[in-house]
Design an enzyme around this catalytic site. Structure first.
Site, short mmCIF file in Angstrom:
data_model
loop_
_atom_site.label_atom_id
_atom_site.label_comp_id
_atom_site.label_asym_id
_atom_site.label_seq_id
_atom_site.Cartn_x
_atom_site.Cartn_y
_atom_site.Cartn_z
N GLU A 1 -4.94 7.42 -2.86
CA GLU A 1 -5.53 6.15 -2.52
C GLU A 1 -5.87 5.28 -3.64
O GLU A 1 -5.58 3.99 -3.66
CB GLU A 1 -6.71 6.48 -1.66
N HIS B 1 0.67 -1.30 0.06
CA HIS B 1 -0.03 -0.09 -0.21
C HIS B 1 0.85 1.40 -0.16
O HIS B 1 0.63 2.14 -0.79
CB HIS B 1 -0.98 -0.23 1.04
N GLU B 2 1.78 1.27 0.72
CA GLU B 2 2.58 2.62 1.17
C GLU B 2 3.55 2.57 -0.06
O GLU B 2 3.92 3.70 -0.59
CB GLU B 2 3.54 2.50 2.31
N HIS C 1 1.70 4.58 -2.83
CA HIS C 1 1.86 5.77 -2.49
C HIS C 1 3.03 6.43 -3.10
O HIS C 1 3.25 7.44 -3.75
CB HIS C 1 1.56 6.26 -1.26
#
Ligand code: ZN
Length: 512
Positions: free
Chosen positions: A294, A264-265, A268
């Site tokens: 997101e 997830h990170e 980003h």
């Protein structure tokens, strides 16, 4: 004009230097700083943020933007220079509307409120934070009032994170999503839940972090221009386009926690690493909205990272790393475990199907609070009632109810949650467009190849930074405005393979 433009860039880079220094202090605070540094660090970060704000709202910047306006008007809308002037003016005009004394008061109130929340949550004591939350609500309304002419009082607050979106837009999208999502959630959760015990054995932290790093290197996260460190609540931060860092955490008894939060990170991080270097140090060098940001983390974490294709390539590697724990667990069992769907209490632990119901609940309560139809005193009870309606369970306490998320206790009420669900919707819409151009992406994922997908995202989304607004970007990239159809069909296709799903009756009725 060229000299003036150069002056603008130099000015903006200095503002960015102050922001980046504050971000570095915050990163250090969240990773390595000894607890004894806390008080001085809070002051240091506040000083740098104040200096950055003062510099960015100085009349000198306004004059520079005025001088450059005729130049901007001669340039094509999507040229880099016109975009820099336009986006800087938009942020400048927003920043000067709020008196610095008010911002100061809001920040210091938020940091007190956060401190109290860190004690109130473990103590399961809403009454501790109640007076702080009441003040936060008052100040959130005051903040909105600095932007008169809104349609809904939440609009200016939503605008901070998802520029151009109004409460009425989000309500319309969320209501359509709800209508089509609830039957999927209901159909899945009456069936017997997947067995995810294979994820809850003992997995050493060192091995988990090693596997996570190898995985995100394959996805395309660049360790020459980033690094990963441990923290309590994972986040991404940036000090320049050449230094975009991510953080992670691990739980020895839950293999999925570090794995998916790392992906997830990294999503980003890859977005920001992909922004064109020419934009470094300017307001263009950021993701364009919380929803689009997101969409990138969720695309990599869920659409790619929780797919059967991805694990058909990566599961043998994971098994090799954890032979004792996973050696005899089949790919199918693992795949079902990482996609287990259940109605649960905590948003951040929720699966990708029920997750949005957590967001919709918070968004609606925020609007009720801001409208004045709900008081802070009645908030815990409203939370329980709504949770019962949407999830069929009542949180046993406020700790895992109204106190669970930090957002309302560390910043304004309004605008903090919609981006998560907009991100899920947009991630699927972008992925659909990527597949239209490059159908081979699917078979490449199966062989651990992500270059085509990553390249497409960089070309169409990452490189632009915040040159285009979210709605301009979605239109340019997908040829239409935000649509929930790709997300619903993604969920129906994926979870239709794992569970029995009824056809969409309500839609079929609407045909005539
Ligand atoms: Zn995120």
């Amino acid at each position: 004009m060229e000299a003036k433009l150069k002056e603008l860039k130099t000015y903006l880079v200095e503002v960015d230097d102050l922001h980046s220094a504050a971000a570095l202090l915050y990163w250090d605070q969240s990773t390595y700083m000894p607890s004894g540094g806390a008080a001085a660090r809070a002051r240091q970060t506040a000083t740098l943020s104040r200096l950055a704000h003062e510099k960015f709202t100085a009349p000198a910047l306004g004059r520079l933007l005025d001088i450059l306006q005729p130049y901007e008007e001669q340039l094509p809308y999507d040229s880099d220079d016109a975009s820099l002037i336009r986006v800087t003016r938009r942020e400048y005009e927003r920043a000067i509307k709020v008196p610095p004394a008010f911002m100061q008061k809001l920040y210091s109130h938020a940091s007190e409120s956060y401190q109290v929340w860190t004690e109130a949550r473990p103590a399961n004591d809403f009454t501790m934070v109640k007076p702080y939350l009441e003040e936060t609500l008052t100040m959130s309304r005051q903040l909105a009032e600095f932007f008169p002419g809104y349609e809904h009082i939440a609009d200016p607050l939503i605008d901070f994170s998802d520029y151009g979106m109004k409460a009425s837009d989000v309500r319309r999208i969320f209501s359509e999503l709800r209508t089509r999502l609830v039957p999927i959630v209901d159909a899945i959760t009456v069936q017997s839940p997947a067995d995810d015990s294979c994820l809850h054995q003992t997995f050493s932290e060192e091995q988990q972090l090693k596997f996570g790093i190898e995985t995100i290197k394959c996805l395309g996260y660049d360790f020459e221009r980033g690094r990963q460190d441990k923290t309590h609540h994972p986040f991404m931060t940036k000090f320049s386009l050449g230094d975009v860092r991510i953080t992670t955490r691990s739980k020895e008894d839950d293999l999925s926690d570090a794995l998916f939060s790392t992906m997830h990170e990294a999503g980003h991080g890859m977005y920001e690493q992909g922004i064109r270097m020419e934009f470094d140090g300017t307001p263009l060098a950021n993701g364009t909205s919380s929803g689009v940001h997101e969409s990138q983390s969720r695309l990599w974490e869920n659409v790619v990272g929780r797919s059967r294709r991805f694990w058909s390539c990566f599961y043998p590697k994971l098994q090799a790393e954890f032979t004792n724990q996973l050696g005899t667990v089949s790919l199918e069992t693992f795949y079902r475990a990482i996609n287990k769907v259940e109605k649960s209490l905590i948003r951040t632990d929720a699966d990708e199907v029920t997750y949005n119901l957590h967001v919709l609940l918070r968004f609606d309560l925020e609007l009720d609070l801001l409208e004045g139809t709900l008081t802070v005193a009645d908030l815990p009870e409203s939370w329980r009632e709504r949770f019962q309606t949407d999830f069929g369970i009542v949180p046993p306490d406020d700790r895992d109810g109204v106190l669970q998320d930090v957002h309302w206790y560390s910043g304004p009420i309004g605008g903090a949650f919609q981006g998560y669900t907009l991100g899920n919707i947009l991630g699927a819409q972008f992925f659909e467009s990527a597949l239209d151009s490059h159908p081979e992406i699917l078979s490449e994922i199966e062989t651990g190849e992500f270059g085509t997908l990553h390249g497409w995202l960089r070309e169409n989304i990452y490189q632009h930074g915040s040159k285009f607004t979210a709605s301009e970007l979605v239109q340019r990239v997908t040829g239409s405005s935000l649509r929930i159809e790709p997300y619903i069909s993604y969920l129906r296709q994926k979870y239709g393979e794992l569970y029995e799903l009824p056809p969409e009756e309500s839609l079929m009725k609407e045909v005539d």
